[in-house]
Design an enzyme around this catalytic site. Structure first.
Site, mmCIF file in Angstrom:
data_model
loop_
_atom_site.group_PDB
_atom_site.id
_atom_site.type_symbol
_atom_site.label_atom_id
_atom_site.label_comp_id
_atom_site.label_asym_id
_atom_site.label_seq_id
_atom_site.Cartn_x
_atom_site.Cartn_y
_atom_site.Cartn_z
ATOM 1 N N GLU A 260 0.849 -1.022 -0.016
ATOM 2 C CA GLU A 260 0.280 -0.132 0.398
ATOM 3 C C GLU A 260 1.275 1.348 -0.100
ATOM 4 O OE1 GLU A 260 -2.425 3.236 0.118
ATOM 5 O OE2 GLU A 260 -2.979 0.786 0.086
ATOM 6 N N CYS A 294 -2.104 9.303 2.357
ATOM 7 C CA CYS A 294 -1.881 8.646 0.911
ATOM 8 C C CYS A 294 -3.103 8.874 -0.103
ATOM 9 C CB CYS A 294 -1.495 6.700 0.918
ATOM 10 S SG CYS A 294 -3.210 5.778 2.020
#
Length: 505
Positions: A260, A294
């Site tokens: 990720e 993110c």
């Protein structure tokens, strides 16, 4: 007392409340609060020998944990959720002190942990396989899912506890043990979580010692975790640069990685968009967590017919955003994590200016304390999507660009290396459906009339391209923590072969 002394005392009190023995914290790793830059703790780091010991202990725990029925494993996670409910306020505030998030975001992160516990408990009774039609008479085919092994978790500073819970709760109900390496910038929240889960494990009759291991340290500790052959699954959250190092190393030993990584998330604002909704969505998505998610909004691609209006309204909204200590109730923009983040933001703004960007904001603000790295969020009007725009900067910088037709907007949207989260604001059904189609957004998360940030735990979280392709949290992400077996049972008195092959002995 000075702010520094208050933070040290508060952090120690919160740790004690959650069961951490603060007398054991002496070590070489200094922990600084981004609120004012003060050192709020000294934590012991692990070495390579400690890593081997931790991973071996986790592997031994896995060998017995894998045979515990999944619903019983779910009961352990249910109890973890109850403990998190009890300590929500304390852990949420510690997240604020150590990571710099505003209080509501710190509490929201712990609520996310509680939610994934609830999800995982239900999942523990739904680890379903398929029954498959066999071409051979008197045969049955089926899939079964089995525990994988030790799950290594490397987490980042910006979600210091939620990402750990996404991985740990799923791994535990799937029958795996866990070794966790938190960011060296946020080890105190990790110590608190470890104290909570160890208390649950110790009181749970079916849980073996060593089921959850915490290792603290810098890159060398992470490398030892990446390279250890007993780590069957390595879930790593961080930068694309980190992922490019981790992925090949895990693959070289035929391990499994769940990556990720970075995002460069965009919003297309169409002519039919509800601008009030879009402005509110932009503010939270671009400025929440001081732009250090993110999934933070980095790019706005707005139709040329409404661009001037949107930019004017956006500047007014940005001017009203309170920047200051995340411990203050009215603050919406807290500090950057450290000086390196501030310098990275300033370098990106300088590059954008050289590429023709018109910058509003971006200057340093003291936030009530000159030792913290507080900034005014920046809006940068760009003539085109330049190299700087295509590079993720972990800070509150919003690049605004114009488009004339939807083909151009989608092409611009997809023309970045990252592919995490995306959104469009439109009241045109055709535009919305096109954006979500195979020819639309190329991201793992695709939203309509909602920003790219703030995903719910029910959906699989992750993205494509340089975001890494991994999936965590909801939906069928649990399959990444298990191994699949295809089984065939012959209940006939014959032994036919598949594809009509004849082999008579």
């Amino acid at each position: 007392m000075t702010m520094s002394n208050v933070l040290v005392t508060e952090a120690q009190s919160l740790l004690q409340e959650m069961g951490v023995d603060i007398d054991t914290l002496a070590g070489t790793l200094s922990v600084a609060s981004p609120i004012d830059g003060s050192v709020i703790g000294q934590v012991a780091e692990q070495g390579a020998a400690d890593m081997d010991k931790a991973v071996t202990a986790a592997h031994q725990a896995f060998l017995s944990w894998r045979s515990v029925p999944a619903p019983v494993r779910g009961e352990l996670v249910r109890l973890l959720g109850e403990e998190l409910r009890t300590h929500k306020k304390a852990l949420g505030k510690l997240v604020t002190i150590e990571a710099g998030k505003i209080l509501s975001e710190g509490l929201g992160e712990v609520q996310e942990m509680i939610d994934i516990c609830d999800f995982a408990v239900g999942l523990s009774r739904q680890l379903y396989g398929k029954t498959i039609a066999s071409e051979r008479p008197g045969h049955r085919m089926m899939e079964s899912w089995h525990p994988m092994g030790v799950c290594g978790v490397i987490s980042a500073f910006n979600f210091p506890v939620a990402v750990w819970s996404w991985n740990t709760c799923l791994a535990l109900v799937c029958g795996d043990s866990v070794v966790w390496k938190p960011s060296e910038k946020t080890p105190l929240t990790a110590l608190a979580c470890n104290a909570i889960i160890q208390r649950v494990i110790e009181e749970f009759d079916d849980a073996p010692a060593g089921l959850h291991q915490l290792v603290v340290g810098g890159p060398a500790v992470g490398e030892a975790l990446v390279d250890n052959p007993l780590i069957s699954i390595l879930s790593a959250t961080g930068s694309t640069r980190m992922g490019k190092a981790v992925g090949p190393r895990v693959a070289s030993r035929f391990g499994r990685s769940i990556l990720e990584l970075g995002g460069n998330n965009a919003m297309i604002v169409a002519p039919s968009a509800d601008l009030d909704m879009a402005i509110r969505a932009i503010c939270f998505s671009a400025v929440g967590t001081a732009g250090q998610r993110c999934t933070s909004l980095r790019r706005v691609i707005v139709h040329e017919s409404i661009a001037d209006t949107l930019i004017e309204q956006l500047k007014k909204a940005y001017n009203s955003l309170p920047v200051g200590s995340p411990l203050e109730a009215n603050t919406l923009v807290g500090p950057l994590i450290d000086q390196a983040s501030f310098e990275g933001m300033q370098a990106s703004l300088a590059n954008a200016k050289q590429e023709g960007g018109i910058i509003t904001g971006g200057a340093r603000a003291d936030g009530g304390n000159k030792n913290g790295f507080y900034v005014h969020p920046a809006i940068v009007e760009m003539p085109e999507q330049s190299a700087t725009v295509k590079t993720e900067t972990f800070a509150p910088i919003l690049y605004v660009m114009r488009y004339s037709n939807m083909d151009e907007a989608i092409a611009m949207h997809n023309d970045v290396p990252q592919g995490l989260s995306s959104c469009i604001f439109t009241l045109d059904m055709r535009e919305a459906e096109r954006f979500m189609s195979a020819a639309g957004s190329d991201c793992g998360i695709c939203n309509v009339n909602i920003g790219p940030s703030g995903a719910e735990i029910g959906g699989a979280f992750g993205g494509e391209k340089e975001t890494g392709g991994g999936r965590e949290s909801g939906s069928d992400a649990w399959q990444g923590y298990m191994r699949r077996a295809t089984n065939t049972i012959n209940y006939s008195t014959e032994l036919p072969l598949a594809q009509g092959v004849s082999f008579d002995v």
